[in-house]
Write a protein that holds these residues in place. Sequence first.
Motif, short mmCIF file in Angstrom:
data_model
loop_
_atom_site.label_atom_id
_atom_site.label_comp_id
_atom_site.label_asym_id
_atom_site.label_seq_id
_atom_site.Cartn_x
_atom_site.Cartn_y
_atom_site.Cartn_z
N ARG A 110 0.82 -1.21 0.00
CA ARG A 110 0.00 0.00 0.00
C ARG A 110 0.86 1.26 0.00
NH1 ARG A 110 -3.23 0.76 5.64
NH2 ARG A 110 -3.64 2.81 4.71
N LEU A 111 2.00 1.25 0.71
CA LEU A 111 2.85 2.42 0.74
C LEU A 111 3.61 2.61 -0.57
CD1 LEU A 111 4.25 2.15 4.39
CD2 LEU A 111 2.52 3.76 3.51
N THR A 112 3.95 1.50 -1.23
CA THR A 112 4.60 1.59 -2.54
C THR A 112 3.62 2.14 -3.57
OG1 THR A 112 6.06 -0.27 -2.02
CG2 THR A 112 5.79 0.30 -4.34
N VAL A 113 2.38 1.66 -3.52
CA VAL A 113 1.35 2.18 -4.42
C VAL A 113 1.16 3.67 -4.19
CG1 VAL A 113 -1.12 2.12 -4.94
CG2 VAL A 113 0.16 -0.01 -4.72
N ALA A 114 1.13 4.10 -2.92
CA ALA A 114 0.97 5.52 -2.61
C ALA A 114 2.15 6.34 -3.13
CB ALA A 114 0.82 5.70 -1.11
N SER A 115 3.37 5.80 -2.99
CA SER A 115 4.56 6.51 -3.46
C SER A 115 4.53 6.68 -4.97
CB SER A 115 5.82 5.76 -3.03
OG SER A 115 5.89 5.65 -1.62
N ILE A 116 4.10 5.63 -5.67
CA ILE A 116 4.02 5.69 -7.14
C ILE A 116 2.94 6.67 -7.57
CG2 ILE A 116 3.48 4.37 -9.21
CD1 ILE A 116 4.71 1.94 -7.83
N ALA A 117 1.81 6.65 -6.85
CA ALA A 117 0.71 7.56 -7.21
C ALA A 117 1.09 9.01 -7.01
CB ALA A 117 -0.53 7.22 -6.38
N LEU A 118 2.08 9.26 -6.14
CA LEU A 118 2.53 10.63 -5.90
C LEU A 118 3.50 11.14 -6.95
CD1 LEU A 118 3.07 10.57 -2.05
CD2 LEU A 118 1.66 12.23 -3.26
N ALA A 119 3.95 10.27 -7.84
CA ALA A 119 4.98 10.63 -8.83
C ALA A 119 4.65 11.91 -9.60
CB ALA A 119 5.23 9.47 -9.79
N PRO A 120 3.41 12.11 -10.07
CA PRO A 120 3.12 13.35 -10.83
C PRO A 120 3.30 14.63 -10.02
CG PRO A 120 1.40 11.69 -11.19
CD PRO A 120 2.25 11.21 -10.05
N PHE A 121 3.32 14.51 -8.68
CA PHE A 121 3.40 15.70 -7.84
C PHE A 121 4.81 15.96 -7.31
CE2 PHE A 121 -0.81 13.77 -7.43
CZ PHE A 121 -1.62 14.81 -7.82
N TYR A 122 5.76 15.09 -7.65
CA TYR A 122 7.10 15.26 -7.09
C TYR A 122 7.76 16.57 -7.54
CZ TYR A 122 7.12 10.58 -5.10
OH TYR A 122 6.85 9.48 -4.34
N LYS A 123 7.38 17.09 -8.72
CA LYS A 123 7.95 18.36 -9.17
C LYS A 123 7.56 19.50 -8.23
CE LYS A 123 8.22 17.26 -14.10
NZ LYS A 123 7.79 17.64 -15.48
N LEU A 124 6.35 19.41 -7.67
CA LEU A 124 5.90 20.45 -6.75
C LEU A 124 6.70 20.43 -5.45
CD1 LEU A 124 2.02 20.06 -7.16
CD2 LEU A 124 3.52 21.73 -8.29
N LEU A 125 7.27 19.26 -5.13
CA LEU A 125 7.98 19.13 -3.87
C LEU A 125 9.37 19.76 -3.92
CD1 LEU A 125 7.03 15.43 -3.01
CD2 LEU A 125 5.85 17.54 -2.37
N ARG A 126 9.85 20.09 -5.12
CA ARG A 126 11.17 20.70 -5.23
C ARG A 126 11.24 22.08 -4.60
NH1 ARG A 126 12.57 19.27 -11.61
NH2 ARG A 126 12.57 16.97 -11.37
N THR A 127 10.08 22.71 -4.46
CA THR A 127 10.05 24.07 -3.90
C THR A 127 10.04 24.06 -2.37
OG1 THR A 127 7.62 24.08 -4.01
CG2 THR A 127 8.83 24.92 -5.93
N VAL A 128 10.00 22.86 -1.77
CA VAL A 128 9.97 22.77 -0.31
C VAL A 128 11.30 23.26 0.27
CG1 VAL A 128 9.80 21.21 1.66
CG2 VAL A 128 8.31 20.89 -0.32
N ARG A 129 11.23 24.11 1.25
CA ARG A 129 12.42 24.63 1.91
C ARG A 129 12.60 23.93 3.25
NH1 ARG A 129 12.24 31.23 0.94
NH2 ARG A 129 12.29 31.16 -1.36
N TYR A 130 13.62 23.09 3.31
CA TYR A 130 13.89 22.34 4.53
C TYR A 130 14.42 23.28 5.61
CZ TYR A 130 16.34 19.29 7.80
OH TYR A 130 16.79 18.67 8.94
N GLN A 131 13.88 23.13 6.81
CA GLN A 131 14.33 23.91 7.95
C GLN A 131 15.37 23.11 8.74
OE1 GLN A 131 13.23 27.06 8.44
NE2 GLN A 131 11.95 26.86 6.61
N PRO A 132 16.55 23.66 8.97
CA PRO A 132 17.60 22.93 9.69
C PRO A 132 17.11 22.38 11.03
CG PRO A 132 18.45 24.98 8.79
CD PRO A 132 16.97 25.02 8.59
N GLY A 133 17.44 21.13 11.27
CA GLY A 133 17.06 20.49 12.53
C GLY A 133 15.74 19.76 12.49
#
Length: 297
Positions: free
Chosen positions: A46-69
């Motif tokens: 189920r988690l692999t299926v969810a990860s694959i289903a998220l593939a079209p949205f991975y480009k949107l995740l590039r804009t995420v700004r990680y906060q240190p810590g």
Amino acid sequence: MPSRPTTGTLMPYIVLFAAILLWSSSFVAMKVVLQYFDPYVMIFGRLTVASIALAPFYKLLRTVRYQPGDWKTLGFMALCEPCLYFVFESNALQYTSASQAGMVTATLPLLVAVTAVPLLGETISRSMMIGFCMAMGGVIWLSLSGTATESAPNPILGNALEGLAMCAATGYIISLKKLSFRYSPHFLTAFQAVAGAVFFFPLLFLPGTELPTSFPMEPVLAIVYLGVCVSLGGYGMHNYAVSKIPASKTTAFINLIPVFTVIMGWIILGERLNPQQMAASVLVLCGVLMSQYAKRR
């Protein structure tokens, strides 16, 4: 006259209600899958299926700004849920019914409220504590009054494991609320799915894990449903709602899970609660309602 709530105000609640419906149905879907597949096979699928289903949205995740810590909080969130939560819940459903497991989830809002006292500095009223004790007593009564059946061979053990799953869910909710101020619901949902798939992959090779030799259509479709609709849709909608409304209100909606689960278990799986279990379930819900009434006051 007071103005009516706008669509924008209602939308998070509508989305949260839909997430609760999906989560309620997951108990029934998991019972179906566990008739054919090992618990770890089901979770990894189920988690692999969810990860694959998220593939079209991975480009949107590039804009995420990680906060240190934040890796500590992110790691703790993923460890709690989906990792530990699914370990406990998938094993719980091998020993108890979907209806009983759904009733145990009613304790989650109270666990969150009690945990928030030392961690978030919140206070808890006497009525809320009484409600917490009533709900926990109802869960214990529900477990002890259960008789072994084909779908619930050991309800005491199963409900205890489901209780541990609720403890893991408590850690998830508290850490999620902290992270929701800095990260989008899409990122948090994707992080959970991918981290969970990575966590459960090595568990497929444990000596006790039974790998499938065939793939019947019914459990495969149930895994796809769990991955796309529940893990992706349910968690995505819940994470969105948490970012828009207070955590105390989102946990209150979880009280609907046992009601919907009992109804679905009765209609789809033919599950029944004996008279003592029905009385224990009423005690659980009364305890939860008392705690929510105290919170509103």
